[in-house]
Design a protein around this motif. Structure first.
Motif, mmCIF file in Angstrom:
data_model
loop_
_atom_site.group_PDB
_atom_site.id
_atom_site.type_symbol
_atom_site.label_atom_id
_atom_site.label_comp_id
_atom_site.label_asym_id
_atom_site.label_seq_id
_atom_site.Cartn_x
_atom_site.Cartn_y
_atom_site.Cartn_z
ATOM 1 N N MET A 1 0.842 -1.189 0.000
ATOM 2 C CA MET A 1 0.000 0.000 0.000
ATOM 3 C C MET A 1 0.881 1.243 0.000
ATOM 4 N N ASN A 2 0.471 2.228 -0.751
ATOM 5 C CA ASN A 2 1.141 3.518 -0.775
ATOM 6 C C ASN A 2 0.278 4.512 -0.001
ATOM 7 N N TYR A 3 0.705 4.875 1.182
ATOM 8 C CA TYR A 3 -0.120 5.756 2.021
ATOM 9 C C TYR A 3 -0.316 7.131 1.389
ATOM 10 N N LYS A 4 0.540 7.525 0.463
ATOM 11 C CA LYS A 4 0.435 8.852 -0.152
ATOM 12 C C LYS A 4 -0.854 9.015 -0.954
ATOM 13 N N GLU A 5 -1.505 7.916 -1.287
ATOM 14 C CA GLU A 5 -2.786 7.990 -1.984
ATOM 15 C C GLU A 5 -3.927 8.346 -1.032
ATOM 16 N N ARG A 6 -3.706 8.165 0.275
ATOM 17 C CA ARG A 6 -4.781 8.370 1.249
ATOM 18 C C ARG A 6 -4.458 9.406 2.323
ATOM 19 N N ILE A 7 -3.194 9.745 2.490
ATOM 20 C CA ILE A 7 -2.786 10.707 3.515
ATOM 21 C C ILE A 7 -2.249 11.951 2.819
ATOM 22 N N VAL A 8 -2.748 13.115 3.224
ATOM 23 C CA VAL A 8 -2.272 14.368 2.650
ATOM 24 C C VAL A 8 -1.965 15.357 3.770
ATOM 25 N N ALA A 9 -1.071 16.281 3.484
ATOM 26 C CA ALA A 9 -0.767 17.375 4.405
ATOM 27 C C ALA A 9 -0.830 18.668 3.605
ATOM 28 N N ASP A 10 -1.727 19.537 3.993
ATOM 29 C CA ASP A 10 -1.955 20.804 3.296
ATOM 30 C C ASP A 10 -2.057 21.887 4.361
ATOM 31 N N HIS A 11 -1.266 22.937 4.214
ATOM 32 C CA HIS A 11 -1.249 23.968 5.259
ATOM 33 C C HIS A 11 -2.615 24.635 5.464
ATOM 34 N N ILE A 13 -5.429 22.880 5.616
ATOM 35 C CA ILE A 13 -6.297 21.901 6.284
ATOM 36 C C ILE A 13 -5.629 21.469 7.587
ATOM 37 N N MET A 14 -6.294 21.715 8.678
ATOM 38 C CA MET A 14 -5.816 21.312 10.010
ATOM 39 C C MET A 14 -4.370 21.763 10.260
ATOM 40 N N LEU A 15 -4.057 22.972 9.804
ATOM 41 C CA LEU A 15 -2.735 23.587 10.006
ATOM 42 C C LEU A 15 -1.584 22.743 9.445
ATOM 43 N N GLY A 16 -1.893 21.950 8.428
ATOM 44 C CA GLY A 16 -0.843 21.163 7.776
ATOM 45 C C GLY A 16 -0.593 19.800 8.374
ATOM 46 N N LYS A 17 -1.361 19.432 9.392
ATOM 47 C CA LYS A 17 -1.189 18.087 9.953
ATOM 48 C C LYS A 17 -1.633 17.058 8.920
ATOM 49 N N PRO A 18 -1.011 15.888 8.899
ATOM 50 C CA PRO A 18 -1.439 14.864 7.950
ATOM 51 C C PRO A 18 -2.845 14.376 8.285
ATOM 52 N N VAL A 19 -3.687 14.334 7.251
ATOM 53 C CA VAL A 19 -5.090 13.923 7.401
ATOM 54 C C VAL A 19 -5.425 12.861 6.366
ATOM 55 N N ILE A 20 -6.539 12.179 6.604
ATOM 56 C CA ILE A 20 -7.077 11.274 5.608
ATOM 57 C C ILE A 20 -7.620 12.147 4.474
ATOM 58 N N LYS A 21 -7.211 11.846 3.264
ATOM 59 C CA LYS A 21 -7.585 12.638 2.094
ATOM 60 C C LYS A 21 -9.101 12.832 2.030
#
Length: 77
Positions: A1-11, A13-21
Motif C-alpha cells: 500500500m502507498n499511504y500517499k494515496e490516502r494521507i495528505v498534508a496541506d497547510h 487543512i488542520m494547520l498542515g497536519k497529515p489527514v485522511i484525504k
C-alpha cells in the motif's frame, strides 16, 4: 500500500497536519484513539466515511515517519 494515496498534508487543512484525504480527520487522532483502546472496527463505526485502508495508511504513515526520524544525542556538560 502507498499511504500517499490516502494521507495528505496541506497547510490550509488542520494547520498542515497529515489527514485522511478528503477529510479533516488527522493521523494523530486515529493513533490517539487506537492508543486508548479503539479497534479498527470501532474507528469505522465512529467515522463511517472512512475505510479500513485509510486506517492502515495512517499506521503506515506513522511508522514511516518514525523510521526516518533522526535522533540527535547531546552530550551533557
Amino acid at each position: 500500500m502507498n499511504y500517499k494515496e490516502r494521507i495528505v498534508a496541506d497547510h490550509q487543512i488542520m494547520l498542515g497536519k497529515p489527514v485522511i484525504k478528503g477529510t479533516r480527520i488527522t493521523v494523530e487522532l486515529l493513533l490517539r484513539k487506537m492508543s486508548q483502546g479503539a479497534a479498527v472496527q470501532d474507528l469505522l463505526v465512529m467515522y463511517p466515511h472512512l475505510e479500513e485502508k485509510d486506517i492502515q495508511a495512517a499506521l503506515l504513515y506513522a511508522s514511516d515517519v518514525l523510521a526516518n526520524e533522526e535522533v540527535i544525542h547531546l552530550n551533557a556538560a
